[in-house]
Design an enzyme around this catalytic site. Structure first.
Site, mmCIF file in Angstrom:
data_model
loop_
_atom_site.group_PDB
_atom_site.id
_atom_site.type_symbol
_atom_site.label_atom_id
_atom_site.label_comp_id
_atom_site.label_asym_id
_atom_site.label_seq_id
_atom_site.Cartn_x
_atom_site.Cartn_y
_atom_site.Cartn_z
ATOM 1 N N ASN A 1 0.858 -1.186 0.000
ATOM 2 C CA ASN A 1 0.000 0.000 0.000
ATOM 3 C C ASN A 1 0.897 1.240 0.000
ATOM 4 O O ASN A 1 1.502 1.564 1.019
ATOM 5 C CB ASN A 1 -0.897 -0.040 1.249
ATOM 6 C CG ASN A 1 -1.726 1.226 1.419
ATOM 7 O OD1 ASN A 1 -1.791 2.063 0.511
ATOM 8 N ND2 ASN A 1 -2.357 1.365 2.568
ATOM 9 N N TRP A 2 0.971 1.900 -1.134
ATOM 10 C CA TRP A 2 1.861 3.066 -1.240
ATOM 11 C C TRP A 2 1.305 4.282 -0.511
ATOM 12 O O TRP A 2 2.007 5.275 -0.334
ATOM 13 C CB TRP A 2 2.078 3.436 -2.709
ATOM 14 C CG TRP A 2 2.794 2.403 -3.530
ATOM 15 C CD1 TRP A 2 3.266 1.179 -3.115
ATOM 16 C CD2 TRP A 2 3.105 2.498 -4.923
ATOM 17 N NE1 TRP A 2 3.850 0.515 -4.161
ATOM 18 C CE2 TRP A 2 3.762 1.303 -5.293
ATOM 19 C CE3 TRP A 2 2.893 3.466 -5.913
ATOM 20 C CZ2 TRP A 2 4.206 1.059 -6.595
ATOM 21 C CZ3 TRP A 2 3.327 3.225 -7.213
ATOM 22 C CH2 TRP A 2 3.985 2.029 -7.537
ATOM 23 N N LYS A 3 0.034 4.251 -0.152
ATOM 24 C CA LYS A 3 -0.632 5.407 0.471
ATOM 25 C C LYS A 3 -0.451 6.638 -0.445
ATOM 26 O O LYS A 3 -0.375 6.473 -1.666
ATOM 27 C CB LYS A 3 -0.103 5.626 1.888
ATOM 28 C CG LYS A 3 -0.188 4.328 2.715
ATOM 29 C CD LYS A 3 0.044 4.512 4.180
ATOM 30 C CE LYS A 3 -0.128 3.170 4.888
ATOM 31 N NZ LYS A 3 0.004 3.256 6.347
ATOM 32 N N HIS B 1 -9.410 1.030 5.020
ATOM 33 C CA HIS B 1 -8.133 1.222 5.711
ATOM 34 C C HIS B 1 -8.355 2.142 6.916
ATOM 35 O O HIS B 1 -9.188 3.053 6.858
ATOM 36 C CB HIS B 1 -7.103 1.828 4.752
ATOM 37 C CG HIS B 1 -5.715 1.783 5.313
ATOM 38 N ND1 HIS B 1 -5.272 2.696 6.237
ATOM 39 C CD2 HIS B 1 -4.701 0.908 5.121
ATOM 40 C CE1 HIS B 1 -4.030 2.388 6.580
ATOM 41 N NE2 HIS B 1 -3.661 1.305 5.917
ATOM 42 N N GLU C 1 -6.792 4.556 7.960
ATOM 43 C CA GLU C 1 -6.593 5.970 7.640
ATOM 44 C C GLU C 1 -7.839 6.564 6.969
ATOM 45 O O GLU C 1 -8.040 7.780 6.996
ATOM 46 C CB GLU C 1 -5.329 6.134 6.784
ATOM 47 C CG GLU C 1 -4.083 5.888 7.636
ATOM 48 C CD GLU C 1 -2.884 5.348 6.882
ATOM 49 O OE1 GLU C 1 -2.842 5.441 5.646
ATOM 50 O OE2 GLU C 1 -1.985 4.810 7.559
ATOM 51 N N GLU D 1 -5.024 -5.080 10.453
ATOM 52 C CA GLU D 1 -4.006 -4.054 10.686
ATOM 53 C C GLU D 1 -4.316 -3.349 12.000
ATOM 54 O O GLU D 1 -5.153 -2.427 12.027
ATOM 55 C CB GLU D 1 -4.022 -3.026 9.553
ATOM 56 C CG GLU D 1 -3.690 -3.611 8.201
ATOM 57 C CD GLU D 1 -3.127 -2.553 7.269
ATOM 58 O OE1 GLU D 1 -2.004 -2.735 6.821
ATOM 59 O OE2 GLU D 1 -3.809 -1.548 7.016
ATOM 60 N N GLY E 1 2.723 2.128 10.822
ATOM 61 C CA GLY E 1 3.689 3.213 10.685
ATOM 62 C C GLY E 1 4.385 3.588 11.981
ATOM 63 O O GLY E 1 4.999 4.652 12.071
ATOM 64 N N SER F 1 3.829 -2.306 10.259
ATOM 65 C CA SER F 1 5.277 -2.351 10.471
ATOM 66 C C SER F 1 5.919 -3.672 10.039
ATOM 67 O O SER F 1 6.857 -4.152 10.676
ATOM 68 C CB SER F 1 5.609 -2.021 11.934
ATOM 69 O OG SER F 1 5.149 -0.715 12.258
ATOM 70 N N GLY G 1 2.994 -1.134 4.284
ATOM 71 C CA GLY G 1 2.956 0.294 3.982
ATOM 72 C C GLY G 1 4.349 0.813 3.667
ATOM 73 O O GLY G 1 4.863 0.646 2.560
ATOM 74 N N GLY G 2 4.986 1.414 4.656
ATOM 75 C CA GLY G 2 6.279 2.075 4.461
ATOM 76 C C GLY G 2 7.303 1.245 3.708
ATOM 77 O O GLY G 2 7.968 1.744 2.784
HETATM 78 P P1 13P Z 1 3.259 0.297 7.714
HETATM 79 O O1 13P Z 1 3.762 -0.970 7.051
HETATM 80 O O2 13P Z 1 3.967 1.516 7.256
HETATM 81 O O3 13P Z 1 3.170 0.141 9.205
HETATM 82 O O4 13P Z 1 1.734 0.497 7.192
HETATM 83 C C1 13P Z 1 0.851 -0.541 7.255
HETATM 84 C C2 13P Z 1 -0.352 -0.174 6.471
HETATM 85 O O5 13P Z 1 -1.107 0.705 6.862
HETATM 86 C C3 13P Z 1 -0.587 -0.878 5.216
HETATM 87 O O6 13P Z 1 -1.885 -0.632 4.740
#
Ligand code: 13P
Length: 264
Positions: free
Chosen positions: A14-16, A106, A108, A176, A182, A222, A243-244
């Site tokens: 997920n590049w966000k 998600h 977010e 998640e 994150g 993470s 994510g990251g």
């Molecule tokens: P991180 O891997 O950066 O913790 O993010 C997880 C995430 O929200 C994937 O959708």
């Protein structure tokens, strides 16, 4: 490879809201080369990227032209199919761009955009109408964890998201924990397993035993190449939503190559 239960492992990035379409092209190219150089077996693990909407056409063109072993999807969609919904993106448009998947719910979006369980459910039904596989994100905040304990919130969110979905419809569920996103704070593999099993139970209640056995359940929060193996050893964790670390092609390729860490 498949898991013991015959489910194909799934590693999703997920590049966000990162990477414009030119940066997205560069990342997909580097990821594809890294996997190729490492002798990645394209049948072994399914890999998907979830770029911003504005990148999807470019990513599609590149993947199609070079026949890369990558799937892709969007990070959200409208609950509506078309009409006066300024700024929304229809599942129909995503399907026309060759998206296989779409992230829904998600944390977010739940927290930053007020997406309730009802909205998430409407989006799941919209995805299914357009032949997209919803990757439904569930997870609890730290406060909810203290108040309700492990599994309660993800299970309730899973049940709500799947209301009205017909048995036999492919879905993916991503657990998640909000406190792990994150933050570098990662759930233990044992917790991920406990919640994964509870989510599978919820899928079974709504869609039946066959669908529960076929549904892939991911852990997210993470995830890195150094901790993926612990999760993939769990019987009810079939992959990861990253994510990251998905923004670093070498690191993301390292996660996708987790079978090497497992020695299988
Ligand atoms: P991180 O891997 O950066 O913790 O993010 C997880 C995430 O929200 C994937 O959708």
């Amino acid at each position: 490879m498949t898991t013991d239960a015959g489910r194909r492992p799934f590693i999703a990035g997920n590049w966000k809201m990162n990477l414009d379409h030119l940066q997205g092209i560069a990342l997909v190219q580097k990821l594809a080369w890294t996997l190729k150089d490492a002798g990645f077996d394209r049948g072994s693990v399914e890999i998907a990227v979830f770029p911003p909407f504005t990148d999807i056409r470019s990513v599609q063109t590149l993947i199609d032209a070079d026949d890369h072993a990558l799937a892709y999807g969007a990070q959200d969609l409208s609950p509506h199919d078309s009409g006066a919904y300024t700024g929304d993106v229809s599942g129909q448009f995503l399907a026309a761009l060759g998206c296989t998947y779409v992230l829904i719910g998600h944390s977010e979006r739940r927290t930053g955009h007020g997406e309730t369980d009802e909205v998430v459910n409407a989006k799941v039904l919209a995805a299914v109408r357009h032949g997209l596989v919803p990757v439904i994100c569930v997870g609890e905040t730290e406060a909810e964890l203290e108040e309700h304990g492990t599994s309660a919130v993800p299970v309730a969110q899973t049940r709500a998201a799947l209301a009205g979905v017909a048995p036999g419809t492919p879905v993916v569920i991503a657990y998640e924990p909000v406190w792990a996103i994150g933050t570098g704070k990662v759930a233990t593999p044992e917790t991920a397993q406990q919640v994964g099993a509870a989510i599978r139970g919820a899928v079974q209640e709504v869609l039946g035993a066959d669908d529960a056995a076929a549904t892939r359940i991911l852990y997210g929060g993470s995830v890195k190449s150094g901790n993926i193996a612990g999760f993939m050893r769990q019987p009810d964790v079939d992959g990861a939503l990253v994510g990251g670390a998905s923004l670093d092609p070498a690191e993301f390729a390292g996660i996708a190559r987790f079978p090497q860490h497992l020695g299988v």
